[in-house]
Design a protein around this motif. Structure first.
Motif, mmCIF file in Angstrom:
data_model
loop_
_atom_site.group_PDB
_atom_site.id
_atom_site.type_symbol
_atom_site.label_atom_id
_atom_site.label_comp_id
_atom_site.label_asym_id
_atom_site.label_seq_id
_atom_site.Cartn_x
_atom_site.Cartn_y
_atom_site.Cartn_z
ATOM 1 N N PRO A 94 1.047 -1.122 0.261
ATOM 2 C CA PRO A 94 0.131 -0.371 0.041
ATOM 3 C C PRO A 94 0.962 1.366 -0.390
ATOM 4 C CG PRO A 94 -0.822 -1.830 1.828
ATOM 5 C CD PRO A 94 0.346 -1.953 1.303
ATOM 6 N N VAL A 95 0.732 1.962 -0.702
ATOM 7 C CA VAL A 95 1.451 3.815 -0.666
ATOM 8 C C VAL A 95 0.011 5.019 -0.403
ATOM 9 C CG1 VAL A 95 1.922 5.448 -2.109
ATOM 10 C CG2 VAL A 95 1.952 3.052 -3.066
ATOM 11 N N THR A 96 0.332 5.573 0.817
ATOM 12 C CA THR A 96 -0.963 6.397 1.329
ATOM 13 C C THR A 96 -0.781 7.654 -0.261
ATOM 14 O OG1 THR A 96 0.135 6.912 3.064
ATOM 15 C CG2 THR A 96 -0.944 8.380 3.233
ATOM 16 N N LEU A 97 -2.434 7.278 -0.243
ATOM 17 C CA LEU A 97 -2.475 8.539 -1.635
ATOM 18 C C LEU A 97 -4.094 8.870 -1.597
ATOM 19 C CD1 LEU A 97 -0.979 9.035 -4.208
ATOM 20 C CD2 LEU A 97 -2.101 7.537 -5.580
ATOM 21 N N ALA A 98 -3.835 10.296 -1.625
ATOM 22 C CA ALA A 98 -5.319 11.561 -1.745
ATOM 23 C C ALA A 98 -6.081 10.727 -2.801
ATOM 24 C CB ALA A 98 -5.602 12.592 -1.333
ATOM 25 N N PRO A 99 -7.427 10.719 -3.017
ATOM 26 C CA PRO A 99 -8.065 10.484 -4.226
ATOM 27 C C PRO A 99 -7.270 11.227 -5.159
ATOM 28 C CG PRO A 99 -9.778 9.962 -2.146
ATOM 29 C CD PRO A 99 -8.517 10.391 -1.982
ATOM 30 N N GLY A 100 -7.608 11.374 -6.227
ATOM 31 C CA GLY A 100 -7.366 12.621 -7.383
ATOM 32 C C GLY A 100 -6.688 12.157 -8.986
ATOM 33 N N THR A 101 -6.838 12.770 -9.267
ATOM 34 C CA THR A 101 -5.464 12.887 -10.813
ATOM 35 C C THR A 101 -4.624 12.996 -10.081
ATOM 36 O OG1 THR A 101 -8.060 13.631 -11.565
ATOM 37 C CG2 THR A 101 -6.031 13.618 -13.021
#
Length: 128
Positions: A94-101
């Motif tokens: 897993p990589v911490t990532l915010a939703p988005g483009t």
């Protein structure tokens, strides 16, 4: 007519980012609680035959901030300009990532060879 042989001739002609589990969709990076679920990054290189340092980066458009660096391939063998070389990475941790483009930026031998826009989105639990 002359061939255009200027430049480094390193290009990604096709690329795709997909969830490893098809139940999460056909394209993009699946997220659960702000962390990535397993996904793949595939690209097809057209470049002069040889061995190259190859990798990709997940970048925020506009700012250019790199939020994740893909694995380094220190000796990626490229078949040549007349034959596409396909490379696929499976990102399982897993990589911490915010939703988005985001942009996936591809590099071969330290030279940018292309980019691909990708959406990261929270997914619901797939149906059995």
């Amino acid at each position: 007519m002359q061939a255009d042989v200027e430049g480094l001739q390193r290009k990604v002609l096709q690329g795709a980012v997909r969830p490893l589990r098809p139940a999460y969709g056909d394209f993009g990076i699946p997220l659960e609680d702000g962390a990535t679920l397993p996904f793949t990054v595939t690209r097809q290189w057209s470049a002069p035959a040889g061995r190259y340092l190859e990798r990709w980066f997940l970048v925020i458009p506009g700012s250019g901030e790199v939020v994740h660096e893909g694995p380094i391939r220190s000796e990626a063998a490229v078949h040549g300009l007349q034959s596409l070389t396909e490379i696929t990475d499976e990102i399982l941790d897993p990589v911490t990532l915010a939703p988005g483009t985001y942009l996936v930026v591809f590099a071969l031998g330290g030279t940018k060879g292309g980019e691909l826009e990708v959406e990261a989105a929270e997914v619901s639990e797939p149906h059995a």
